[in-house]
Design an enzyme around this catalytic site. Sequence first.
Site, PDB file in Angstrom:
ATOM      1  CB  SER A 185      -8.141 -10.677  -8.968  1.00 35.64           C
ATOM      2  OG  SER A 185      -9.136 -11.712  -9.068  1.00 35.64           O
ATOM      3  CG  HIS A 213      -6.669  -6.862  -7.640  1.00 32.68           C
ATOM      4  ND1 HIS A 213      -5.672  -7.230  -6.990  1.00 32.68           N
ATOM      5  CD2 HIS A 213      -7.814  -7.731  -7.161  1.00 32.68           C
ATOM      6  CE1 HIS A 213      -5.983  -8.237  -6.163  1.00 32.68           C
ATOM      7  NE2 HIS A 213      -7.477  -8.436  -6.383  1.00 32.68           N
ATOM      8  CE  LYS A 245      -8.002  -7.777  -3.002  1.00 31.42           C
ATOM      9  NZ  LYS A 245      -9.224  -7.684  -3.265  1.00 31.42           N
TER      10      LYS A 245
HETATM   11  C1  LIG Z   1     -10.479  -8.345  -2.843  1.00 26.20           C
HETATM   12  C2  LIG Z   1     -11.354  -7.827  -3.468  1.00 26.20           C
HETATM   13  C3  LIG Z   1     -12.928  -7.436  -3.004  1.00 26.20           C
HETATM   14  C4  LIG Z   1     -13.137  -7.583  -1.623  1.00 26.20           C
HETATM   15  O1  LIG Z   1     -12.337  -6.288  -0.791  1.00 26.20           O
HETATM   16  P1  LIG Z   1     -12.201  -6.619   0.824  1.00 26.20           P
HETATM   17  O2  LIG Z   1     -11.849  -5.196   1.145  1.00 26.20           O
HETATM   18  O3  LIG Z   1     -10.834  -7.609   1.087  1.00 26.20           O
HETATM   19  O4  LIG Z   1     -13.237  -7.315   1.217  1.00 26.20           O
HETATM   20  C5  LIG Z   1     -13.869  -7.016  -3.803  1.00 26.20           C
HETATM   21  N1  LIG Z   1     -13.596  -6.852  -5.341  1.00 26.20           N
HETATM   22  C6  LIG Z   1     -12.346  -7.270  -5.786  1.00 26.20           C
HETATM   23  C7  LIG Z   1     -12.403  -7.182  -7.203  1.00 26.20           C
HETATM   24  C8  LIG Z   1     -11.584  -7.739  -5.276  1.00 26.20           C
HETATM   25  O5  LIG Z   1     -10.289  -8.141  -5.598  1.00 26.20           O
END
Ligand SMILES: *Cc1c(COP(=O)(O)O)cnc(C)c1O
Length: 397
Positions: A185, A213, A245
């Site tokens: 990310s 992502h 996301k």
């Molecule tokens: C955002 C994210 C998470 C967490 O996901 P949520 O559902 O928002 O708790 C886990 N792993 C990665 C790589 C992320 O970018």
Amino acid sequence: MRDPTSFLATEYRQLVDADLDWKLRVLGGPSAPWCSVDGKKVLMFCSNNYLGLSNHPRLKAAAEEAIRTHGVGSGSVRPIAGTMDLHMELERRLARFKGAEASLVYQTGFAANAGLIPQLVGEGDLIVSDELNHGSIIDGVRLARAERAVYKHADSSDLERVLAAAEEHRPAYRRILVITDGVFSMDGDIAPLDRIAAAAAQHGAMVYVDDAHGEGVLGPGGRGIVSHFGLGRDRVHVEMGTFSKAFGVVGGHISGSRDLVNFAFNKSRTWLLSGSHPPPVAAACLAAVDVLESEPEHVSRLWEHTRRFKKAMRDAGFNTGKSETPITPIIVGESHRAKQLSDRLFELGVFALPIVYPMVAKDQARIRTIMNAALSGDDVGFAITAFEKAGKELGIV
Ligand SMILES: *Cc1c(COP(=O)(O)O)cnc(C)c1O
């Protein structure tokens, strides 16, 4: 008497003095292309809402309808009395979308990683992790009683080296789990999952990919990284993701074999001991899967905008690092430069936050932009103009 909570103010003050505290920006309305941030109308350029689904009429209608038919809460944890038909339908539809035997929905992606990783491996086992994995993976790994090894970022030869060394370990490890983000990310680069899976297969290791992502972004119709690389389910054993996301709502999930799902929901403490999603959340997630299946134009527009923006930034002379996805970092070096650029962009009407040390190396401070399919062509042009102008003013390009 000494105040036992005095460290709270002291430590907070240290963060503020080092300019490492979070200052919250407040949205006065939906996360939409043009939104109100701290009362100013700006172009949203850093949300994870890749496809604009958080404000999509079909998702909103599904949530409203579910409130009417099922109420606003589920009443319990999933294993007791908190499993509704909506939750079961969501898992069936997600598995179909992913081309997997089964899926399981967790409250969040964080809860999926924290709940499942420590069940897959324990004493006598080894976890092999990319050095830049997400914090929720790091916490999941910390909860596991397994030994840990790290390989160089996205480097499958280094992974090979770690796995070969692990074979020499005595007593032999019972299980080995290789774990990686799908898309990283901070840089927007893609894990070489094909080579990672091949290396793991050679050494009899399990593969777990966190595609938070990558979903809604990579692969045909946004089906994610496993489908992007055309890998079989015998090669990638746990495909984990999130509804927070590109799917535009909230919730974590895993996909894989029926055996994986049966194991996961009987063992993950985060899943067993925490309330299930409210009906409007489950229904909106279901509608998001539906939209991805029936409206492929969102994913193609996301990539169209992404290609245009990346090319314009490189042509203007910005350093966009090694990004291959709709996450495009604009790397400027020192922290204060990134903050200046972000502030100037905000004045010009573009909302994109700086990412600075300790989230990235000290000389790698950046603006992290995330493209959004809901932008119009004119909106993308507006952002490009603002970056060019601010970059020139600040002597970055
Ligand atoms: C955002 C994210 C998470 C967490 O996901 P949520 O559902 O928002 O708790 C886990 N792993 C990665 C790589 C992320 O970018």
